[in-house]
Design an enzyme around this catalytic site. Structure first.
Site, PDB file in Angstrom:
ATOM      1  N   MET A   1       0.826  -1.184   0.000  1.00  0.00           N
ATOM      2  CA  MET A   1       0.000   0.000   0.000  1.00  0.00           C
ATOM      3  C   MET A   1       0.867   1.243   0.000  1.00  0.00           C
ATOM      4  O   MET A   1       1.899   1.307   0.640  1.00  0.00           O
ATOM      5  CB  MET A   1      -0.898   0.003   1.235  1.00  0.00           C
ATOM      6  N   THR A 717      -9.270  -3.470  -3.167  1.00  0.00           N
ATOM      7  CA  THR A 717      -8.132  -3.032  -3.964  1.00  0.00           C
ATOM      8  C   THR A 717      -6.999  -2.612  -3.048  1.00  0.00           C
ATOM      9  O   THR A 717      -7.212  -2.304  -1.872  1.00  0.00           O
ATOM     10  CB  THR A 717      -8.489  -1.824  -4.841  1.00  0.00           C
ATOM     11  N   ASP A 718      -5.786  -2.595  -3.592  1.00  0.00           N
ATOM     12  CA  ASP A 718      -4.731  -1.846  -2.932  1.00  0.00           C
ATOM     13  C   ASP A 718      -5.119  -0.376  -3.034  1.00  0.00           C
ATOM     14  O   ASP A 718      -6.054  -0.008  -3.742  1.00  0.00           O
ATOM     15  CB  ASP A 718      -3.387  -2.118  -3.601  1.00  0.00           C
ATOM     16  N   TRP A 719      -4.402   0.474  -2.340  1.00  0.00           N
ATOM     17  CA  TRP A 719      -4.846   1.864  -2.193  1.00  0.00           C
ATOM     18  C   TRP A 719      -4.740   2.626  -3.526  1.00  0.00           C
ATOM     19  O   TRP A 719      -3.659   2.846  -4.035  1.00  0.00           O
ATOM     20  CB  TRP A 719      -4.052   2.532  -1.090  1.00  0.00           C
ATOM     21  N   TRP A 720      -5.912   2.968  -4.063  1.00  0.00           N
ATOM     22  CA  TRP A 720      -6.112   3.592  -5.357  1.00  0.00           C
ATOM     23  C   TRP A 720      -6.001   2.566  -6.489  1.00  0.00           C
ATOM     24  O   TRP A 720      -5.442   1.493  -6.312  1.00  0.00           O
ATOM     25  CB  TRP A 720      -5.153   4.773  -5.571  1.00  0.00           C
TER      26      TRP A 720
END
Length: 798
Positions: A1, A717-720
Site C-alpha cells: 500500500m 483493492t490496494d490503495w487507489w
C-alpha cells in the site's frame, strides 16, 4: 500500500499520542524469540561462535548502532517505543566490548555530517555510509580483543528496487576495506548481515577461512539487537534456515534478464523459480542452498514412512547429538518425475520444527504429505489433458533432510499411469501478441518453448455467469436485525438504493479516517450518513506486515523473511495473535497483512515484507499469521493478489506469466493460506497480470479465487486504482469494470490520490442498459456486509 507524501500524514503526527510503552508488553518477548529463530547461521568454523564469557569483542560497522530493524514503506513505518540495536543487545547480554573502538564509532556517528539520513518516501537509504577505518585503529583493537564482529547493513523499501550497485546489492568500497583490514588482523571474525533482502554474497568465498562465521540476521524489528546478541552469545542456538537460495552471482538467477522492465516482464523462467531452477539445471551456481542453516549443536534423524494411496506420513525422530541445547528443522522434499510436462527435480513438501532439545534428548515430528497437492498443471495439452492438474506416471521420491541439497530418500511412490487430480478451465493465460518462450525441463536439460496463449471467449463466460437480482420484500430492515439473526443479508441488500450500493463498494475516500484511531489506513462500510442510518458500522483498516501503522505506540515485528526463516508456524501464529489484541485495543478491524508475494528476484524492494521464493512455505507461514490475526475476531488481509514481484512502475507494469507458473508458483501460496486459515479479506495488487490490472481481473477474483477455491470473503483493492475500460465490455469503466470482476471495495475510496468523481461510475453504469447489472452490485455489497457481520458477530460473542 502506498504511503502519502511527507506533506500529509507524517507531518500531522502528534507526539503526545506516543506513550513510549507497549499496551501489551508480553509481545516483546515473543518478538525477540521469533527474531532469534529466524537468524540463519551460514558458516561457523573453528568455534568462532558462540562468544565465550571471557571474550573481549571488537565491533566494526556503524550498523551495530544504526541498525536497520525493518524495511521502509507501509510495511515498516511503525511507531514503536524502542528499537534495540546490536550494541545494546551485547551489553544486555554481558558481553565485554572493546570500548575504545565503540567510542570511536560513537564520536564519528555523532558528527552532524555522519548522522544517519532516513530519507523520504521512495528515497530511503539503502545503506549508511561507513566510517573510514585506519590501520592503526584495527591493529589496536586486535591487540586488545579476542574476536571481531563485522556488521553490514542494507535497507529496502516500497516503491523502489534494490540496485546492482555498490551500497545496495554489492558491498561498498569502505565495507570491502573494513573486511580486508579486520580479517588481516583478527584470527576470529564473524560477519553479520543486517539485511531484509538477499544481497551479493560472492565475497564470502574469496575470504576463505579468514572469516570464521557468517550470520544472516535479517531485520528483527524492535528486538533486533537483543535477539541477535542472544544468538551470538549462545543464549539461543541458531535454528533459522534460508527461505531463498543464494546464488554466486546475480546473473545466475533465472529471472535476472527479465526483471525491472518498465512496461512488462516476461516470466521466462516459468515455474523454475529459485531452487527449482538451480536444483534442476545449475547446482554449481549456488553458494547457499534453499533451507540451509547451521546450528551450534548437531542432530541426527531417523525416518519412518507410511503410505495410503496418495497420502504419505513421515515420522522423523530427531536427536540432539551435540553438547548444546537447540532446535532443528526437518524438511521433506518431493522428488518429481520429469514427465511430458517437464517438472523441477524436487519441491518442498513439508517441514516441522522441533521444540528446544537438550543434549541427548529426542523428539519425533510427523509430517503429512498429500501428493495431489503437488500435482502439475498442464496449460498446453501436451499430456493429453489440457487445463488439468495431473500426477504423471513415474517415481515420486520422498526425501528428508536439512536443506534442499542435503536430503536422504526414505520412500518412493510409483505411479504406473497418469492420474488426473482436478479438471479446471483455462484462466488468466497469456494474451495473443504477448507470448514469449518459457523454460521447460526436457529430460534434465533446459529447453525453451513458446508459452500457450488465450483460447477461450471470456466475454461469453462472464455473461453466462452473471448473478440473479435480489428482489426486495421490505424497505426498512436495520442492520441490527441482520446481526441478531432476524434478517438475512440478501433481504437487507435488496432494499439498498443504487447510491447506497455505490457507497458500500467504496472506502470513505481518504486515509486517516475520522471514524478510527489516528493514522489508520482508511475506512469502509458505514462511512456515509445514509449507511450509518441503516446501522452499518464503519470498518477501520491499518497497515501492516511488521506491525500496526497508526499514530500510537505499537509493537514492531521482525520482517516477513525473518519470520519465515524461523520455519516456526506455531511461533508466527502466537506472535500475530498478540498483535490481534493490539488491533482490538485500538479499534482496528482489518490489518493489511501478511505480505506474501514470491521472491522471484532478489532485487525486489519489498522482498523483506514477503516470505520466500517457495510457494508452499509462503502459504504455510501466511496461514499461521492469518490465524493469529483473526484469533480475536479481527481480520487479516493477505496481499498482493497477485504477481507483485517488482516495485518499478508497479502501477503500470504487466506481469506476463504462463498459466502454469501462475497456478503452481504465484497463486499457490494464496491457495494454501485460504484453505488453511480462511482470511476474511484479501487485497489485489497494483500491477497487471497478463494485460489486466488485478483490481479488474475477473479470472483471478471470481473464477480462481471464488469459484475454484471456494473463497467467500471480501476482496479489496490496494490503495487507489488505475482508470480503465473493460476490453470485453467497452461500456464498463472503472467502478463498473471492478464490480463485474467481483473486486468488492475500492480503497481508500477514490481512483487517484485526490477525491476523483470519476471513481464513482457505478450509479451511471447501473442506469445504462449495457452497463453493470444491479445483481452484480448487490453481490459485491453482500460480500462487504458479510465481512462486517463476521466482525460484529465476533464482537458480540466476546
Amino acid at each position: 500500500m502506498k504511503k502519502i507524501s511527507s506533506t500529509g500524514l507524517e507531518q500531522e503526527l502528534n507526539q503526545s499520542e506516543v506513550t513510549g510503552e507497549l499496551v501489551f508488553p508480553e509481545i516483546a518477548a515473543v518478538a525477540r524469540q521469533m527474531a532469534a529463530e529466524g537468524i540463519v547461521l551460514l558458516k561457523n568454523e573453528g568455534n568462532t561462535l558462540p562468544l565465550s564469557a571471557n571474550d573481549t569483542v571488537a565491533v566494526f560497522g556503524r550498523c551495530a548502532v544504526d541498525y536497520f530493524t525493518v524495511g521502509y514503506g507501509s510495511g515498516g513505518d511503525v511507531i514503536t517505543p524502542y528499537r534495540r540495536n546490536l550494541m545494546e543487545g551485547l551489553r544486555e547480554n554481558g558481553v565485554h566490548l572493546y570500548e575504545p573502538l565503540a567510542q570511536r564509532y560513537n564520536k564519528w556517528r555523532s558528527s552532524p555530517k555522519n548522522e544517519p539520513d532516513e530519507g523520504f518516501w521512495g528515497n530511503w537509504p539503502m545503506n549508511h555510509p561507513e566510517m573510514q577505518l585506519k590501520l592503526k585503529t584495527v591493529a589496536e583493537a586486535s591487540a586488545n580483543s579476542d574476536v571481531a564482529l563485522v556488521i553490514i547493513g542494507r535497507a529496502a523499501g516500497e516503491d523502489r528496487e534494490n540496485l546492482l550497485k555498490k551500497g545496495s546489492f554489492y558491498l561498498t568500497d569502505r565495507e570491502k576495506s573494513m573486511l580486508e583490514l579486520v580479517t588481516a588482523h583478527f584470527n576470529r571474525v564473524a560477519v553479520i548481515m543486517d539485511c531484509g533482502n538477499v544481497i551479493d554474497m560472492s565475497w564470502a568465498e574469496s575470504y576463505g577461512d579468514r572469516i570464521g562465521a557468517i550470520l544472516y540476521a535479517w531485520q528483527g524489528g524492535m528486538e533486533s539487537g537483543t535477539a541477535l546478541a542472544d544468538i551470538l552469545t549462545g543464549k539461543e542456538n541458531p535454528s533459522g534456515a534460508l527461505t531463498d537460495c543464494i546464488a554466486r552471482n546475480y546473473a545466475d538467477y533465472p529471472s535476472s534478464s527479465s526483471f525491472g522492465g518498465k512496461n512488462y516482464n516476461a516470466y521466462t523462467e516459468d515455474i523454475y523459480v529459485g531452487y527449482r531452477y538451480f536444483e534442476s539445471f545449475a547446482k554449481d551456481k549456488v553458494l547457499y542452498p534453499f533451507g540451509y542453516g547451521l546450528s551450534y549443536t548437531t542432530f541426527e534423524t531417523q525416518s519412518e514412512t507410511k503410505q495410503a494411496d496418495d497420502n504419505v506420513t513421515v515420522n522423523v525422530r530427531v536427536t540432539n547429538t551435540g553438547s548444546l541445547r537447540g532446535k532443528h528443522i526437518v524438511q521433506v522434499y518431493l522428488g518429481l518425475p520429469c514427465g511430458k510436462l517437464g517438472n523441477p527435480v524436487k519441491a518442498l513438501a513439508g517441514f516441522a520444527k522441533t521444540r528446544t532439545l537438550e543434549p541427548g534428548e529426542s523428539q519425533t515430528v510427523t509430517i503429512e504429505i498429500d501428493l495431489r497437492e503437488f500435482a502439475s498443471y498442464d496449460d498446453s495439452g501436451i499430456s493429453g489433458h489440457k487445463s488439468c492438474f495431473i500426477l504423471e506416471e513415474g517415481d515420486y521420491h520422498i526425501e528428508v533432510g536439512s536443506n534442499v541439497r542435503d536430503t536422504k530418500r526414505v520412500l518412493t511412490v510409483r505411479k504406473e499411469t497418469l492420474e488426473i487430480i482436478r479438471q479446471v478451465r483455462e484462466v488468466a493465460a497469456v494474451k495473443p501478441g504477448c507470448g514469449f518462450n518459457r523454460l521447460v525441463n526436457r529430460n534434465g536439460k533446459p529447453h525453451y518453448e513458446a508459452v500457450p496463449t488465450v483460447q477461450k471467449d471470456l466475454k461469453a463466460i462472464i455473461l453466462s455467469e452473471l448473478p440473479q437480482e435480489i428482489c426486495a420484500t421490505s424497505w426498512d430492515i436495520p442492520f441490527s436485525e441482520v446481526i441478531s439473526g432476524n434478517a438475512s443479508i440478501d433481504s437487507f441488500v435488496a432494499q439498498l438504493s443504487p447510491e447506497e450500493l455505490d457507497q458500500l463498494t467504496h472506502g470513505q475516500g481518504k486515509m486517516n479516517s475520522c471514524y478510527g484511531v489516528s493514522g489508520n489506513a482508511g475506512a469502509f462500510g458505514g462511512v456515509t450518513e445514509s449507511l450509518g442510518k441503516r446501522g452499518i458500522p464503519p470498518m477501520i483498516t491499518a497497515d501492516g506486515p511488521s506491525g500496526i501503522r497508526i499514530r500510537r505506540t505499537v509493537s514492531l515485528l521482525p520482517c516477513g523473511t525473518a519470520l519465515a526463516s524461523s520455519f516456526n508456524q506455531e511461533g508466527v501464529e502466537l506472535l500475530y495473535g498478540l498483535v490481534s489484541r493490539e488491533m482490538d485495543h485500538f479499534g482496528i478491524h482489518m490489518l493489511l497483512a501478511p505480505g506474501m508475494n514470491i521472491h522471484r528476484n532478489p532485487l525486489c524492494g519489498r522482498n523483506f515484507e514477503y516470505y520466500s521464493e517457495d510457494p508452499y512455505l509462503t502459504g504455510k507461514i501466511a496461514a499461521a499469521a492469518i490465524r493469529g490475526i483473526q484469533s480475536t475476531g479481527r481480520s487479516a488481509c493477505p496481499k498482493h493478489f497477485a504477481c507483485n514481484n517488482q516495485e518499478t512502475r508497479r502501477n503500470r507494469n504487466d506481469s506476463r506469466v504462463s498459466e502454469r507458473a501462475l497456478r503452481e508458483i504465484y497463486l499457490k501460496g494464496f491457495e494454501i493460506a485460504i484453505r488453511e486459515s480462511a482470511p476474511l479479506a484479501i487485497m489485489t495488487s497494483y500491477n497487471k497480470v497478463n494485460g489486466v490490472w488485478s483490481h479488474y481481473h475477473y479470472e483471478l477474483a471470481t473464477q480462481i479465487l471464488r469459484q475454484e477455491w471456494g473463497y467467500q470473503g471480501l476482496v479489496i483493492t490496494d490503495w487507489w486504482m488505475q482508470e480503465s475500460d473493460s476490453p470485453e465490455f467497452p461500456q464498463l469503466r472503472n467502478d463498473a469494470y471492478r464490480i463485474r470482476a467481483q473486486v468488492d471495495v475500492l480503497m481508500p475510496g477514490e481512483i487517484g490520490k485526490k477525491n476523483d468523481p470519476k471513481a464513482h461510475t457505478l450509479v451511471d453504469s447501473l442506469a445504462d442498459p449495457d452497463g453493470v447489472t444491479l445483481a452484480e452490485a448487490q453481490r459485491c455489497a453482500g460480500n462487504v456486509l458479510r465481512f462486517i457481520l463476521k466482525i460484529e458477530g465476533a464482537r458480540k460473542n466476546e
